[in-house]
Design an enzyme around this catalytic site. Structure first.
Site, PDB file in Angstrom:
ATOM      1  N   ARG A 124      17.848 -19.039  -1.789  1.00 52.61           N
ATOM      2  CA  ARG A 124      17.647 -18.264  -0.544  1.00 52.61           C
ATOM      3  C   ARG A 124      17.674 -16.752  -0.753  1.00 52.61           C
ATOM      4  O   ARG A 124      18.029 -15.991   0.130  1.00 52.61           O
ATOM      5  CB  ARG A 124      18.679 -18.652   0.516  1.00 52.61           C
ATOM      6  N   LYS A 146       6.132  -6.490  -1.523  1.00 51.44           N
ATOM      7  CA  LYS A 146       5.172  -7.573  -1.302  1.00 51.44           C
ATOM      8  C   LYS A 146       5.177  -8.458  -2.544  1.00 51.44           C
ATOM      9  O   LYS A 146       5.012  -7.966  -3.657  1.00 51.44           O
ATOM     10  CB  LYS A 146       3.757  -7.028  -1.101  1.00 51.44           C
ATOM     11  N   GLU A 188      -5.785   3.186  -7.867  1.00 50.89           N
ATOM     12  CA  GLU A 188      -4.745   3.120  -6.823  1.00 50.89           C
ATOM     13  C   GLU A 188      -4.073   4.485  -6.644  1.00 50.89           C
ATOM     14  O   GLU A 188      -3.567   4.796  -5.569  1.00 50.89           O
ATOM     15  CB  GLU A 188      -3.696   2.043  -7.157  1.00 50.89           C
ATOM     16  N   LYS A 230       3.856   6.039  -1.305  1.00 56.58           N
ATOM     17  CA  LYS A 230       4.036   4.645  -0.907  1.00 56.58           C
ATOM     18  C   LYS A 230       5.407   4.438  -0.263  1.00 56.58           C
ATOM     19  O   LYS A 230       5.536   3.711   0.736  1.00 56.58           O
ATOM     20  CB  LYS A 230       3.837   3.707  -2.100  1.00 56.58           C
ATOM     21  N   GLU A 240       4.005  -4.101   7.495  1.00 52.91           N
ATOM     22  CA  GLU A 240       2.585  -3.867   7.738  1.00 52.91           C
ATOM     23  C   GLU A 240       2.157  -4.257   9.153  1.00 52.91           C
ATOM     24  O   GLU A 240       1.238  -5.050   9.359  1.00 52.91           O
ATOM     25  CB  GLU A 240       1.718  -4.601   6.698  1.00 52.91           C
ATOM     26  N   ARG A 244       1.134   0.829   7.277  1.00 51.68           N
ATOM     27  CA  ARG A 244       1.068   0.310   5.899  1.00 51.68           C
ATOM     28  C   ARG A 244      -0.342  -0.201   5.575  1.00 51.68           C
ATOM     29  O   ARG A 244      -0.743  -0.231   4.412  1.00 51.68           O
ATOM     30  CB  ARG A 244       2.119  -0.783   5.676  1.00 51.68           C
ATOM     31  N   ASN A 248      -4.314  -0.431   2.217  1.00 50.12           N
ATOM     32  CA  ASN A 248      -5.408  -1.359   1.892  1.00 50.12           C
ATOM     33  C   ASN A 248      -6.751  -0.643   1.832  1.00 50.12           C
ATOM     34  O   ASN A 248      -7.804  -1.287   1.823  1.00 50.12           O
ATOM     35  CB  ASN A 248      -5.470  -2.491   2.932  1.00 50.12           C
ATOM     36  N   HIS A 251      -9.734  -1.936  -0.036  1.00 50.77           N
ATOM     37  CA  HIS A 251      -9.384  -3.263  -0.549  1.00 50.77           C
ATOM     38  C   HIS A 251     -10.222  -4.397   0.030  1.00 50.77           C
ATOM     39  O   HIS A 251     -10.470  -5.384  -0.653  1.00 50.77           O
ATOM     40  CB  HIS A 251      -7.892  -3.546  -0.334  1.00 50.77           C
ATOM     41  N   HIS A 255     -11.928  -6.611  -2.524  1.00 52.78           N
ATOM     42  CA  HIS A 255     -11.626  -8.047  -2.649  1.00 52.78           C
ATOM     43  C   HIS A 255     -12.893  -8.880  -2.562  1.00 52.78           C
ATOM     44  O   HIS A 255     -13.039  -9.885  -3.261  1.00 52.78           O
ATOM     45  CB  HIS A 255     -10.657  -8.494  -1.548  1.00 52.78           C
ATOM     46  N   HIS A 269      -9.249  -5.595 -10.573  1.00 47.24           N
ATOM     47  CA  HIS A 269      -8.878  -5.286  -9.190  1.00 47.24           C
ATOM     48  C   HIS A 269      -9.091  -3.797  -8.869  1.00 47.24           C
ATOM     49  O   HIS A 269      -9.719  -3.440  -7.874  1.00 47.24           O
ATOM     50  CB  HIS A 269      -7.417  -5.697  -8.958  1.00 47.24           C
TER      51      HIS A 269
END
Ligand code: GLY
Length: 371
Positions: A124, A146, A188, A230, A240, A244, A248, A251, A255, A269
């Site tokens: 947990r 993330k 990035e 960031k 997000e 936030r 992206n 992205h 993607h 990427h």
């Protein structure tokens, strides 16, 4: 030269530091000490990173009396899978992992995302520390909590938000990266300039080549600046629900291009993100939101650092526009059936928009990658 700098991610009692500098890997044992609840760690890494950096980390832990076990996974994106997650959790439990032991993720984005996810759900929730060894992981994926694995339906679709207790970004280890991977990570960094920091973008225009050629001071400044940017966004919007999403930028387009190339080495990427950011600028120009001269400046910079549309690995590729648009519509950023895009009013002025139609997408793709 100031060799070490600290950035704080301010999240109340889950706040943590990002320590950036040359040589922090060799000092990891001492730096990690204050966040350990017991002197017992399990290092998760991959075979390539283990060959290069594992011994240095193990020695630094031994120097301060911290015990360690290591789990070495196969390198590559396929490692971010349910199967690897299951065997990783099996290994953690059989190594006698306790609630108060700490996981150390040593590697790039794949290791950080997988180890962070395992830390988030095993017993947990376990403490973990990120030691990112790629530029992309140092400026993006290791910061902000993330974590995820991929599924047949897409990338990063299963995961949790789980913040690390500490991030150690050793800019010295970047020398071991292939140039192509370094450039992809650089995309990035450019992103932070483009979303809200025009001065940083101007600095990058002047310093990109020395940064990519190995200048440690330029690398440290760029990593610190990116992490500061960031950290500020994550502190304001950890889950997000708002700003936030700016992270992206580029992205959704990126993607879609990655999906179309099969998420393989044809397009890394960061390379997809770079092209995606250029398309986002072009779309913003097309919609009358952004001056064309800003888009031209972005195209110029990306081309200068080898991240423009003419990437050698995708040259000659005939993009299927309808399939690209379909990929975008399956993106997890779709809300109430509407696509969320990050558009811009100029360099450093990105914003979230839900006002992008299928026709807009076809129009911009026809003018850019199909041209
Ligand atoms: N890489 C985007 C984010 O962390 O939100």
């Amino acid at each position: 030269m100031n060799t070490r700098e600290t950035v704080t991610v301010a999240l109340g009692d889950r706040s943590y530091e990002i320590i950036v500098g040359d040589g922090v890997l060799a000092q990891a044992g001492a730096l990690i000490g204050p966040v350990l609840r017991q002197p017992k760690t399990i290092i998760i890494t991959d075979k390539n990173v283990a060959t290069l950096h594992l011994k240095i980390l193990q020695r630094s832990l031994e120097n301060v009396g911290v015990t360690h076990e290591s789990i070495i996974l196969p390198p590559g994106d396929q490692t971010k899978s349910f199967a690897q997650l299951q065997s990783l959790i099996d290994a953690l439990l059989s190594h006698g992992m306790e609630r108060s032991s700490t996981i150390i993720a040593l590697g790039g984005g794949v290791i950080g995302d997988l180890a962070g996810f395992a830390a988030g759900i095993t017993l947990r929730g376990l403490n973990y520390i990120q030691i990112p060894t790629t530029l992309l992981a140092q400026v993006d994926s290791s910061v902000g909590g993330k974590t995820a694995i991929n599924t047949p339906q897409g990338k990063n679709l299963v995961g949790v938000f789980h913040q690390p207790r500490l991030v150690l970004a050793d800019v010295g280890v970047l020398d071991t990266l292939p140039q192509r991977e370094l450039r992809a990570g650089y995309a990035e960094i450019v992103k932070y300039g483009l979303i809200n920091d025009p001065d940083f973008f101007a600095w990058l225009e002047d310093h990109a080549s020395s940064l990519l050629d190995g200048n440690l001071e330029a690398r440290r400044i760029a990593v610190v600046k990116s992490c500061q940017s960031k950290a500020k966004i994550v502190a304001a919007d950890e889950r997000e629900t708002g700003m936030r999403a700016l992270l992206n930028f580029g992205h959704t387009f990126g993607h879609a291009l990655e999906a179309e190339t099969g998420f393989c080495d044809a397009l890394l990427h960061g390379e997809g993100v770079a092209i995606g950011m250029a398309i986002a600028f072009d779309l913003s120009v097309l919609k009358g939101l952004c001056p064309a001269r800003d888009a031209a400046r972005v195209h110029r910079h990306l081309a200068t650092v080898g991240l423009g549309f003419g990437l050698e690995h995708t040259q000659g590729m005939i993009w299927n526009l309808a399939r690209l648009v379909d990929h975008m519509q399956k993106d997890k950023k779709v809300q109430d059936g509407r696509l969320t895009f990050i558009l811009t009013r100029g360099i450093g002025e990105a914003f979230v928009s839900q006002d992008v139609s299928r026709d807009d997408l076809f129009a911009v793709l026809e003018g850019t990658i199909a041209a």
